[in-house]
Design a protein around this motif. Structure first.
Motif, PDB file in Angstrom:
ATOM      1  N   VAL A 262       0.244  -1.269  -0.077  1.00 44.17           N
ATOM      2  CA  VAL A 262       0.328   0.140   0.572  1.00 44.17           C
ATOM      3  C   VAL A 262       0.936   1.425   0.079  1.00 44.17           C
ATOM      4  CG1 VAL A 262      -1.474   1.430   1.706  1.00 44.17           C
ATOM      5  CG2 VAL A 262      -1.928  -1.034   0.754  1.00 44.17           C
ATOM      6  N   SER A 266      -1.801   9.395  -0.194  1.00 42.60           N
ATOM      7  CA  SER A 266      -2.906   9.057  -0.330  1.00 42.60           C
ATOM      8  C   SER A 266      -3.058   9.727  -1.355  1.00 42.60           C
ATOM      9  CB  SER A 266      -3.864  10.287   0.500  1.00 42.60           C
ATOM     10  OG  SER A 266      -3.444  11.379   0.432  1.00 42.60           O
ATOM     11  N   GLY A 314      -4.152   0.293  -2.340  1.00 50.79           N
ATOM     12  CA  GLY A 314      -4.452   1.042  -1.590  1.00 50.79           C
ATOM     13  C   GLY A 314      -5.451   0.066  -0.466  1.00 50.79           C
ATOM     14  N   THR A 327      -2.541   5.401  -0.558  1.00 46.00           N
ATOM     15  CA  THR A 327      -1.802   4.074  -1.094  1.00 46.00           C
ATOM     16  C   THR A 327      -0.546   5.639  -1.789  1.00 46.00           C
ATOM     17  OG1 THR A 327      -1.962   3.765  -3.902  1.00 46.00           O
ATOM     18  CG2 THR A 327      -3.143   5.449  -3.371  1.00 46.00           C
TER      19      THR A 327
END
Length: 351
Positions: A262, A266, A314, A327
């Motif tokens: 991940v 963001s 993500g 992510t």
């Protein structure tokens, strides 16, 4: 600590070899190796070598069920077929040593200047991709742990178990094989440990989809007889008696894979400006909400792609007018949904 012929080390641990020592076909003489948590590696020191181990758990193992001596002839036979395009598929139950044998075969091949492509089709406990995904990588250097190899290719399944998703997994395996077909003259295809109930028929489905030159059956679980007929060479291999993982090991390694893939950062996107896909079928947020309540989608583990190719992963943090995803991926036009939610360090599956 004076080394024996095969010494198993379970991580997390740091091991330094003072003297001649090998690990899964790789010379680690005078080198230091990190053993990850939940992983057990077989060190094979020569006479007079001393292993300095910090952390973890260490024990002497029987070379008949640990280390690489039990696989040496197998590796020689397989590598003897090299020189042309060669596809090797490994099958066996859970904890039989498929990943360990994959690593050993890759290291032996690299020692002969053959750089194999490994496809990791274990969507529950894979090394090259997070759970719910398939990964592939061209391996250019010998390694102790396949998790140290960055994958260059992914397919997203959206489930961590092949049961009920057999055709989807087989299609994804075939797709990633076709995408990587030209990058190496040798493919090593690792599969999951699903052999009970419909698992044997599923392995035949995989074999028909991938059409390997060699199938290696590890252990004794009925797979060999089911795969005996086909356009491939069928070989048997002993399972590693040291490969078993505890439930805690499995949970820890899975969460580590989720977290690693991940990444940080963001992204915020408009749901109506991206493609949503679930189980290879395009969908909408409204349809997805009928399967998973909007609140259930918060924390959902997702694949992220661009132009039909999965490029990263993500976790959906929130959905309202915008979709916010945790992510490390910046550029994507597709979100691949799953039935997995990650919250407070716990993995949950949506029905």
């Amino acid at each position: 600590m004076r080394a024996m012929k095969v010494i198993m080390v379970r991580g997390p641990a740091t091991v330094r070899a003072e003297g001649a020592c090998s690990l899964l076909g790789m010379d680690i003489s005078g080198k230091t190796v990190q053993v990850r948590a939940g992983r057990a590696l077989p060190f094979e020191p020569a006479h007079g070598c001393i292993l300095h181990v910090q952390g973890g758990e260490t024990w002497d193992a029987d070379p008949a069920s640990a280390g690489t001596a039990m696989w040496t002839r197998l590796a020689e036979r397989i590598l003897g077929m090299a020189g042309r395009r060669l596809v090797v598929m490994l099958v066996g139950g859970t904890d039989t040593g498929k990943s360990t044998l994959s690593t050993y075969l890759a290291n032996v091949a690299i020692g002969r200047d053959i750089f194999p492509c490994i496809i990791d089709g274990d969507i529950g406990q894979g090394d090259l991709a997070p759970p719910a995904a398939i990964g592939a990588a061209l391996v250019r250097q010998q390694v102790a742990d396949l998790r140290d190899v960055p994958a260059g290719y992914y397919e997203f399944v959206g489930s961590v178990t092949p049961s009920g998703s057999e055709r989807l997994v087989a299609g994804s395996m075939r797709s990633i094989f076709q995408r990587t077909r030209k990058i190496s003259s040798m493919h090593i295809i690792n599969t999951d440990g699903y052999v009970a109930d419909g698992g044997v028929a599923y392995k035949r489905m995989l074999a028909r989809a991938l059409r390997p030159d060699v199938i290696v059956c590890i252990g004794r679980d009925g797979l060999a007889s089911a795969l005996a007929r086909g356009p491939w060479v069928l070989l048997r291999a002993r399972s590693s008696g040291q490969a078993a993982k505890t439930r805690s090991d499995r949970v820890g390694r899975r969460m580590d894979q989720f977290t690693r893939h991940v990444g940080e950062g963001s992204a915020t996107v408009q749901p109506d400006r991206i493609r949503l896909v679930y189980r290879e079928r395009p969908t909408t947020l409204l349809r997805a909400a009928s399967l998973f309540a909007p609140s259930s989608m918060e924390g959902m583990f997702v694949g992220l792609g661009r132009r039909g190719t999965v490029t990263g992963f993500g976790v959906i943090e929130s959905i309202d007018d915008e979709m916010r995803i945790r992510t490390g991926v910046r550029d994507f036009d597709t979100v691949y949904l799953s039935n997995i939610v990650l919250k407070d360090g716990i993995e949950k599956r949506l029905s």
